[in-house]
Design a protein around this motif. Structure first.
Motif, PDB file in Angstrom:
ATOM      1  N   GLU A  73       0.846  -1.181   0.000  1.00 39.33           N
ATOM      2  CA  GLU A  73       0.000   0.000   0.000  1.00 39.33           C
ATOM      3  C   GLU A  73       0.890   1.243   0.000  1.00 39.33           C
ATOM      4  O   GLU A  73       1.978   1.240   0.579  1.00 39.33           O
ATOM      5  N   SER A  74       0.422   2.301  -0.641  1.00 37.67           N
ATOM      6  CA  SER A  74       1.256   3.494  -0.795  1.00 37.67           C
ATOM      7  C   SER A  74       1.634   4.144   0.533  1.00 37.67           C
ATOM      8  O   SER A  74       2.740   4.664   0.672  1.00 37.67           O
ATOM      9  N   ASP A  75       0.754   4.109   1.525  1.00 40.93           N
ATOM     10  CA  ASP A  75       1.085   4.773   2.785  1.00 40.93           C
ATOM     11  C   ASP A  75       1.848   3.875   3.761  1.00 40.93           C
ATOM     12  O   ASP A  75       2.206   4.304   4.842  1.00 40.93           O
ATOM     13  N   ALA A  76       2.135   2.636   3.377  1.00 39.10           N
ATOM     14  CA  ALA A  76       2.972   1.734   4.177  1.00 39.10           C
ATOM     15  C   ALA A  76       3.802   0.870   3.231  1.00 39.10           C
ATOM     16  O   ALA A  76       3.658  -0.363   3.216  1.00 39.10           O
ATOM     17  N   PRO A  77       4.680   1.472   2.422  1.00 36.88           N
ATOM     18  CA  PRO A  77       5.388   0.718   1.389  1.00 36.88           C
ATOM     19  C   PRO A  77       6.356  -0.345   1.911  1.00 36.88           C
ATOM     20  O   PRO A  77       6.738  -1.239   1.165  1.00 36.88           O
ATOM     21  N   GLY A  78       6.712  -0.272   3.172  1.00 36.48           N
ATOM     22  CA  GLY A  78       7.613  -1.260   3.737  1.00 36.48           C
ATOM     23  C   GLY A  78       6.927  -2.557   4.118  1.00 36.48           C
ATOM     24  O   GLY A  78       7.578  -3.565   4.383  1.00 36.48           O
ATOM     25  N   ILE A  79       5.609  -2.545   4.169  1.00 36.59           N
ATOM     26  CA  ILE A  79       4.848  -3.743   4.506  1.00 36.59           C
ATOM     27  C   ILE A  79       4.394  -4.388   3.206  1.00 36.59           C
ATOM     28  O   ILE A  79       3.629  -3.798   2.441  1.00 36.59           O
ATOM     29  N   ILE A  80       4.872  -5.583   2.952  1.00 37.33           N
ATOM     30  CA  ILE A  80       4.586  -6.283   1.701  1.00 37.33           C
ATOM     31  C   ILE A  80       4.001  -7.643   2.033  1.00 37.33           C
ATOM     32  O   ILE A  80       4.552  -8.378   2.852  1.00 37.33           O
ATOM     33  N   ILE A  81       2.879  -7.958   1.410  1.00 39.48           N
ATOM     34  CA  ILE A  81       2.301  -9.294   1.567  1.00 39.48           C
ATOM     35  C   ILE A  81       2.447 -10.043   0.246  1.00 39.48           C
ATOM     36  O   ILE A  81       2.510  -9.432  -0.816  1.00 39.48           O
ATOM     37  N   SER A  82       2.514 -11.337   0.337  1.00 38.95           N
ATOM     38  CA  SER A  82       2.646 -12.189  -0.845  1.00 38.95           C
ATOM     39  C   SER A  82       1.502 -13.176  -0.880  1.00 38.95           C
ATOM     40  O   SER A  82       1.052 -13.656   0.160  1.00 38.95           O
ATOM     41  N   THR A  83       1.071 -13.482  -2.077  1.00 37.59           N
ATOM     42  CA  THR A  83       0.020 -14.475  -2.275  1.00 37.59           C
ATOM     43  C   THR A  83       0.187 -15.081  -3.659  1.00 37.59           C
ATOM     44  O   THR A  83       1.091 -14.714  -4.401  1.00 37.59           O
ATOM     45  N   SER A  84      -0.694 -15.997  -4.003  1.00 35.68           N
ATOM     46  CA  SER A  84      -0.648 -16.594  -5.340  1.00 35.68           C
ATOM     47  C   SER A  84      -1.599 -15.835  -6.259  1.00 35.68           C
ATOM     48  O   SER A  84      -2.521 -15.145  -5.808  1.00 35.68           O
ATOM     49  N   LEU A  85      -1.402 -15.996  -7.553  1.00 35.96           N
ATOM     50  CA  LEU A  85      -2.295 -15.366  -8.522  1.00 35.96           C
ATOM     51  C   LEU A  85      -3.721 -15.887  -8.377  1.00 35.96           C
ATOM     52  O   LEU A  85      -4.682 -15.129  -8.523  1.00 35.96           O
ATOM     53  N   ASP A  86      -3.874 -17.167  -8.065  1.00 37.65           N
ATOM     54  CA  ASP A  86      -5.210 -17.745  -7.903  1.00 37.65           C
ATOM     55  C   ASP A  86      -5.957 -17.119  -6.727  1.00 37.65           C
ATOM     56  O   ASP A  86      -7.151 -16.829  -6.820  1.00 37.65           O
ATOM     57  N   VAL A  87      -5.261 -16.908  -5.627  1.00 32.88           N
ATOM     58  CA  VAL A  87      -5.894 -16.305  -4.455  1.00 32.88           C
ATOM     59  C   VAL A  87      -6.249 -14.846  -4.738  1.00 32.88           C
ATOM     60  O   VAL A  87      -7.349 -14.388  -4.397  1.00 32.88           O
ATOM     61  N   LEU A  88      -5.364 -14.111  -5.378  1.00 28.72           N
ATOM     62  CA  LEU A  88      -5.654 -12.719  -5.738  1.00 28.72           C
ATOM     63  C   LEU A  88      -6.838 -12.657  -6.694  1.00 28.72           C
ATOM     64  O   LEU A  88      -7.730 -11.823  -6.543  1.00 28.72           O
ATOM     65  N   ARG A  89      -6.880 -13.543  -7.660  1.00 28.46           N
ATOM     66  CA  ARG A  89      -7.997 -13.591  -8.611  1.00 28.46           C
ATOM     67  C   ARG A  89      -9.316 -13.834  -7.882  1.00 28.46           C
ATOM     68  O   ARG A  89     -10.329 -13.162  -8.144  1.00 28.46           O
ATOM     69  N   ALA A  90      -9.340 -14.757  -6.934  1.00 28.98           N
ATOM     70  CA  ALA A  90     -10.555 -15.046  -6.162  1.00 28.98           C
ATOM     71  C   ALA A  90     -10.980 -13.820  -5.352  1.00 28.98           C
ATOM     72  O   ALA A  90     -12.180 -13.506  -5.276  1.00 28.98           O
ATOM     73  N   LEU A  91     -10.027 -13.120  -4.758  1.00 32.71           N
ATOM     74  CA  LEU A  91     -10.343 -11.906  -4.002  1.00 32.71           C
ATOM     75  C   LEU A  91     -10.965 -10.854  -4.915  1.00 32.71           C
ATOM     76  O   LEU A  91     -11.999 -10.270  -4.590  1.00 32.71           O
ATOM     77  N   LEU A  92     -10.355 -10.609  -6.062  1.00 33.06           N
ATOM     78  CA  LEU A  92     -10.869  -9.592  -6.983  1.00 33.06           C
ATOM     79  C   LEU A  92     -12.262  -9.943  -7.498  1.00 33.06           C
ATOM     80  O   LEU A  92     -13.132  -9.066  -7.603  1.00 33.06           O
ATOM     81  N   LEU A  93     -12.492 -11.199  -7.802  1.00 28.75           N
ATOM     82  CA  LEU A  93     -13.824 -11.614  -8.240  1.00 28.75           C
ATOM     83  C   LEU A  93     -14.854 -11.411  -7.132  1.00 28.75           C
ATOM     84  O   LEU A  93     -15.980 -10.979  -7.385  1.00 28.75           O
ATOM     85  N   GLY A  94     -14.464 -11.697  -5.886  1.00 24.88           N
ATOM     86  CA  GLY A  94     -15.358 -11.472  -4.754  1.00 24.88           C
ATOM     87  C   GLY A  94     -15.665 -10.007  -4.544  1.00 24.88           C
ATOM     88  O   GLY A  94     -16.806  -9.620  -4.269  1.00 24.88           O
ATOM     89  N   VAL A  95     -14.661  -9.156  -4.691  1.00 27.35           N
ATOM     90  CA  VAL A  95     -14.869  -7.705  -4.565  1.00 27.35           C
ATOM     91  C   VAL A  95     -15.828  -7.223  -5.645  1.00 27.35           C
ATOM     92  O   VAL A  95     -16.789  -6.491  -5.376  1.00 27.35           O
ATOM     93  N   LYS A  96     -15.587  -7.646  -6.884  1.00 27.07           N
ATOM     94  CA  LYS A  96     -16.453  -7.239  -7.990  1.00 27.07           C
ATOM     95  C   LYS A  96     -17.887  -7.726  -7.805  1.00 27.07           C
ATOM     96  O   LYS A  96     -18.835  -7.066  -8.220  1.00 27.07           O
ATOM     97  N   ALA A  97     -18.057  -8.879  -7.177  1.00 27.97           N
ATOM     98  CA  ALA A  97     -19.388  -9.444  -6.952  1.00 27.97           C
ATOM     99  C   ALA A  97     -20.086  -8.840  -5.745  1.00 27.97           C
ATOM    100  O   ALA A  97     -21.237  -9.175  -5.454  1.00 27.97           O
ATOM    101  N   GLY A  98     -19.400  -7.977  -4.996  1.00 30.14           N
ATOM    102  CA  GLY A  98     -20.015  -7.326  -3.848  1.00 30.14           C
ATOM    103  C   GLY A  98     -19.981  -8.140  -2.571  1.00 30.14           C
ATOM    104  O   GLY A  98     -20.667  -7.810  -1.604  1.00 30.14           O
TER     105      GLY A  98
END
Length: 65
Positions: A33-58
């Motif tokens: 995140e821009s206001d905490a650039p030193g904090i970095i999280i890692s995940t897989s593309l599949d997990v990120l894709r599932a999160l984005l689809l969930g966000v888009k679906a409300g």
């Protein structure tokens, strides 16, 4: 950590509240995140894709009200 090629969404414009993504080894992705650039999280593309689809679906709208 090696210098990474961080990318932010074109929808962010010049605002201070941005999410940045960078490629990680294998099928990974790093997120910061821009206001905490030193904090970095890692995940897989599949997990990120599932999160984005969930966000888009409300699925998480109840968390912002």
């Amino acid at each position: 950590m090696a210098d990474q090629s961080w990318q932010k969404s074109s929808f962010s414009g010049d605002t201070a509240n941005c999410i940045y993504l960078a490629e990680a080894s294998g099928d990974g992705i790093r997120i910061r995140e821009s206001d905490a650039p030193g904090i970095i999280i890692s995940t897989s593309l599949d997990v990120l894709r599932a999160l984005l689809l969930g966000v888009k679906a409300g699925e998480f709208d109840h968390l912002t009200t």
